[in-house]
Motif scaffolding. Structure first.
Motif, PDB file in Angstrom:
ATOM      1  N   LEU A  39       0.874  -1.168   0.000  1.00  0.00           N
ATOM      2  CA  LEU A  39       0.000   0.000   0.000  1.00  0.00           C
ATOM      3  C   LEU A  39       0.915   1.223   0.000  1.00  0.00           C
ATOM      4  CD1 LEU A  39      -2.671   1.497   0.283  1.00  0.00           C
ATOM      5  CD2 LEU A  39      -2.687   0.899   2.701  1.00  0.00           C
ATOM      6  N   VAL A  70     -11.354  -2.176   3.096  1.00  0.00           N
ATOM      7  CA  VAL A  70     -11.169  -2.663   1.737  1.00  0.00           C
ATOM      8  C   VAL A  70     -12.550  -2.517   1.103  1.00  0.00           C
ATOM      9  CG1 VAL A  70     -10.459  -4.573   0.270  1.00  0.00           C
ATOM     10  CG2 VAL A  70      -9.350  -4.237   2.492  1.00  0.00           C
ATOM     11  N   ARG A  74     -10.953  -3.024  -8.043  1.00  0.00           N
ATOM     12  CA  ARG A  74     -10.808  -2.048  -9.122  1.00  0.00           C
ATOM     13  C   ARG A  74     -10.113  -2.681 -10.327  1.00  0.00           C
ATOM     14  NH1 ARG A  74      -6.919   3.150  -8.828  1.00  0.00           N
ATOM     15  NH2 ARG A  74      -7.619   3.077  -6.676  1.00  0.00           N
ATOM     16  N   ALA A  81      -6.736  -4.244  -8.636  1.00  0.00           N
ATOM     17  CA  ALA A  81      -6.332  -3.781  -7.306  1.00  0.00           C
ATOM     18  C   ALA A  81      -7.547  -3.773  -6.393  1.00  0.00           C
ATOM     19  CB  ALA A  81      -5.730  -2.380  -7.393  1.00  0.00           C
ATOM     20  N   PHE A  82      -7.272  -3.650  -5.107  1.00  0.00           N
ATOM     21  CA  PHE A  82      -8.317  -3.438  -4.111  1.00  0.00           C
ATOM     22  C   PHE A  82      -8.211  -2.001  -3.628  1.00  0.00           C
ATOM     23  CE2 PHE A  82      -7.946  -7.997  -4.044  1.00  0.00           C
ATOM     24  CZ  PHE A  82      -9.249  -8.431  -3.851  1.00  0.00           C
ATOM     25  N   ASP A  83      -9.327  -1.278  -3.663  1.00  0.00           N
ATOM     26  CA  ASP A  83      -9.380   0.078  -3.124  1.00  0.00           C
ATOM     27  C   ASP A  83      -9.536   0.013  -1.620  1.00  0.00           C
ATOM     28  OD1 ASP A  83      -9.191   1.445  -5.543  1.00  0.00           O
ATOM     29  OD2 ASP A  83     -11.354   1.420  -5.856  1.00  0.00           O
ATOM     30  N   ARG A  85     -10.156   2.519   1.916  1.00  0.00           N
ATOM     31  CA  ARG A  85     -10.585   3.817   2.439  1.00  0.00           C
ATOM     32  C   ARG A  85     -10.132   3.896   3.889  1.00  0.00           C
ATOM     33  NH1 ARG A  85     -11.112   4.677  -2.169  1.00  0.00           N
ATOM     34  NH2 ARG A  85     -13.002   4.662  -3.384  1.00  0.00           N
ATOM     35  N   ASP A 113      -5.415   8.319  -3.785  1.00  0.00           N
ATOM     36  CA  ASP A 113      -6.116   7.057  -3.572  1.00  0.00           C
ATOM     37  C   ASP A 113      -5.235   6.063  -2.832  1.00  0.00           C
ATOM     38  OD1 ASP A 113      -4.385   6.561  -5.811  1.00  0.00           O
ATOM     39  OD2 ASP A 113      -5.585   4.805  -6.271  1.00  0.00           O
ATOM     40  N   HIS A 115      -4.642   1.935  -2.530  1.00  0.00           N
ATOM     41  CA  HIS A 115      -4.985   0.661  -3.152  1.00  0.00           C
ATOM     42  C   HIS A 115      -3.829  -0.319  -3.022  1.00  0.00           C
ATOM     43  CE1 HIS A 115      -2.837   2.700  -6.434  1.00  0.00           C
ATOM     44  NE2 HIS A 115      -2.505   1.470  -6.829  1.00  0.00           N
ATOM     45  N   THR A 117      -2.345  -3.412  -5.323  1.00  0.00           N
ATOM     46  CA  THR A 117      -2.407  -4.072  -6.621  1.00  0.00           C
ATOM     47  C   THR A 117      -2.050  -5.542  -6.459  1.00  0.00           C
ATOM     48  OG1 THR A 117      -1.799  -2.018  -7.727  1.00  0.00           O
ATOM     49  CG2 THR A 117      -1.475  -4.061  -8.983  1.00  0.00           C
TER      50      THR A 117
END
Length: 169
Positions: A39, A70, A74, A81-83, A85, A113, A115, A117
């Motif tokens: 990350l 998570v 994306r 990838a995983f976004d 927040r 952002d 994320h 990958t």
């Protein structure tokens, strides 16, 4: 190492890290997969400023651990990838960016952002297939963010630099 750029990543709790690493091992082309899942907060900090960068990172971790959500899978076009927040991590990154503004590349100045990958450098069809598989039944979940790590960029692979865990007291 002073001539090598530094990379700053957030450290995920061990089981979350293992999950993303497993996905990356299975879906990232093996001849291009030189790294664990990560990350990234900053891609290119000046290596000759490592003492100052490290001191700022140490100061930034004088706080309780964080929780990231998570939130989505994306499609990257040629990868997946995983976004994530995490307003607290985004704020921490924003504060460091303000402190390091003269050193930041355009990529790091504009990055906002978060994320991880798990696949890249594949055909669009392969990426779409994995995206569809991972999206089916996906439900958002939380992962602990336990610290920050500096890395030295070695032209592909990275070498581990200082790690700082968030204060648990």
């Amino acid at each position: 190492m002073a001539d090598r750029p530094l990379i700053l990543t957030a450290l995920l709790e061990e089981s979350a890290q293992e999950h993303f690493d497993d996905l990356r091992r299975r879906h990232f082309p093996s001849d291009r997969n030189h790294l664990a899942a990560h990350l990234t907060l900053f891609h290119h900090l000046p290596g000759d400023q490592e003492p100052a960068v490290d001191a700022a990172v140490a100061e930034a971790t004088e706080r309780p651990p964080l929780t990231a959500r998570v939130s989505a899978v994306r499609l990257l076009g040629r990868g997946v990838a995983f976004d994530l927040r995490c307003p607290e991590l985004t704020g921490l990154r924003r504060d460091l960016a303000a402190r390091w503004e003269p050193w930041l590349t355009r990529q790091d100045s504009g990055k906002s952002d978060l994320h991880v990958t798990v696949q890249n450098k594949v055909t669009p069809a392969a990426a779409r297939s994995l995206y569809d598989d991972l999206s089916a039944g996906f439900e958002p979940y939380d992962v602990p963010v336990v610290g920050l790590a500096l890395w030295h960029y070695l032209g592909g692979p990275w070498s581990e630099g200082p790690r700082h865990l968030f204060d648990h007291s």
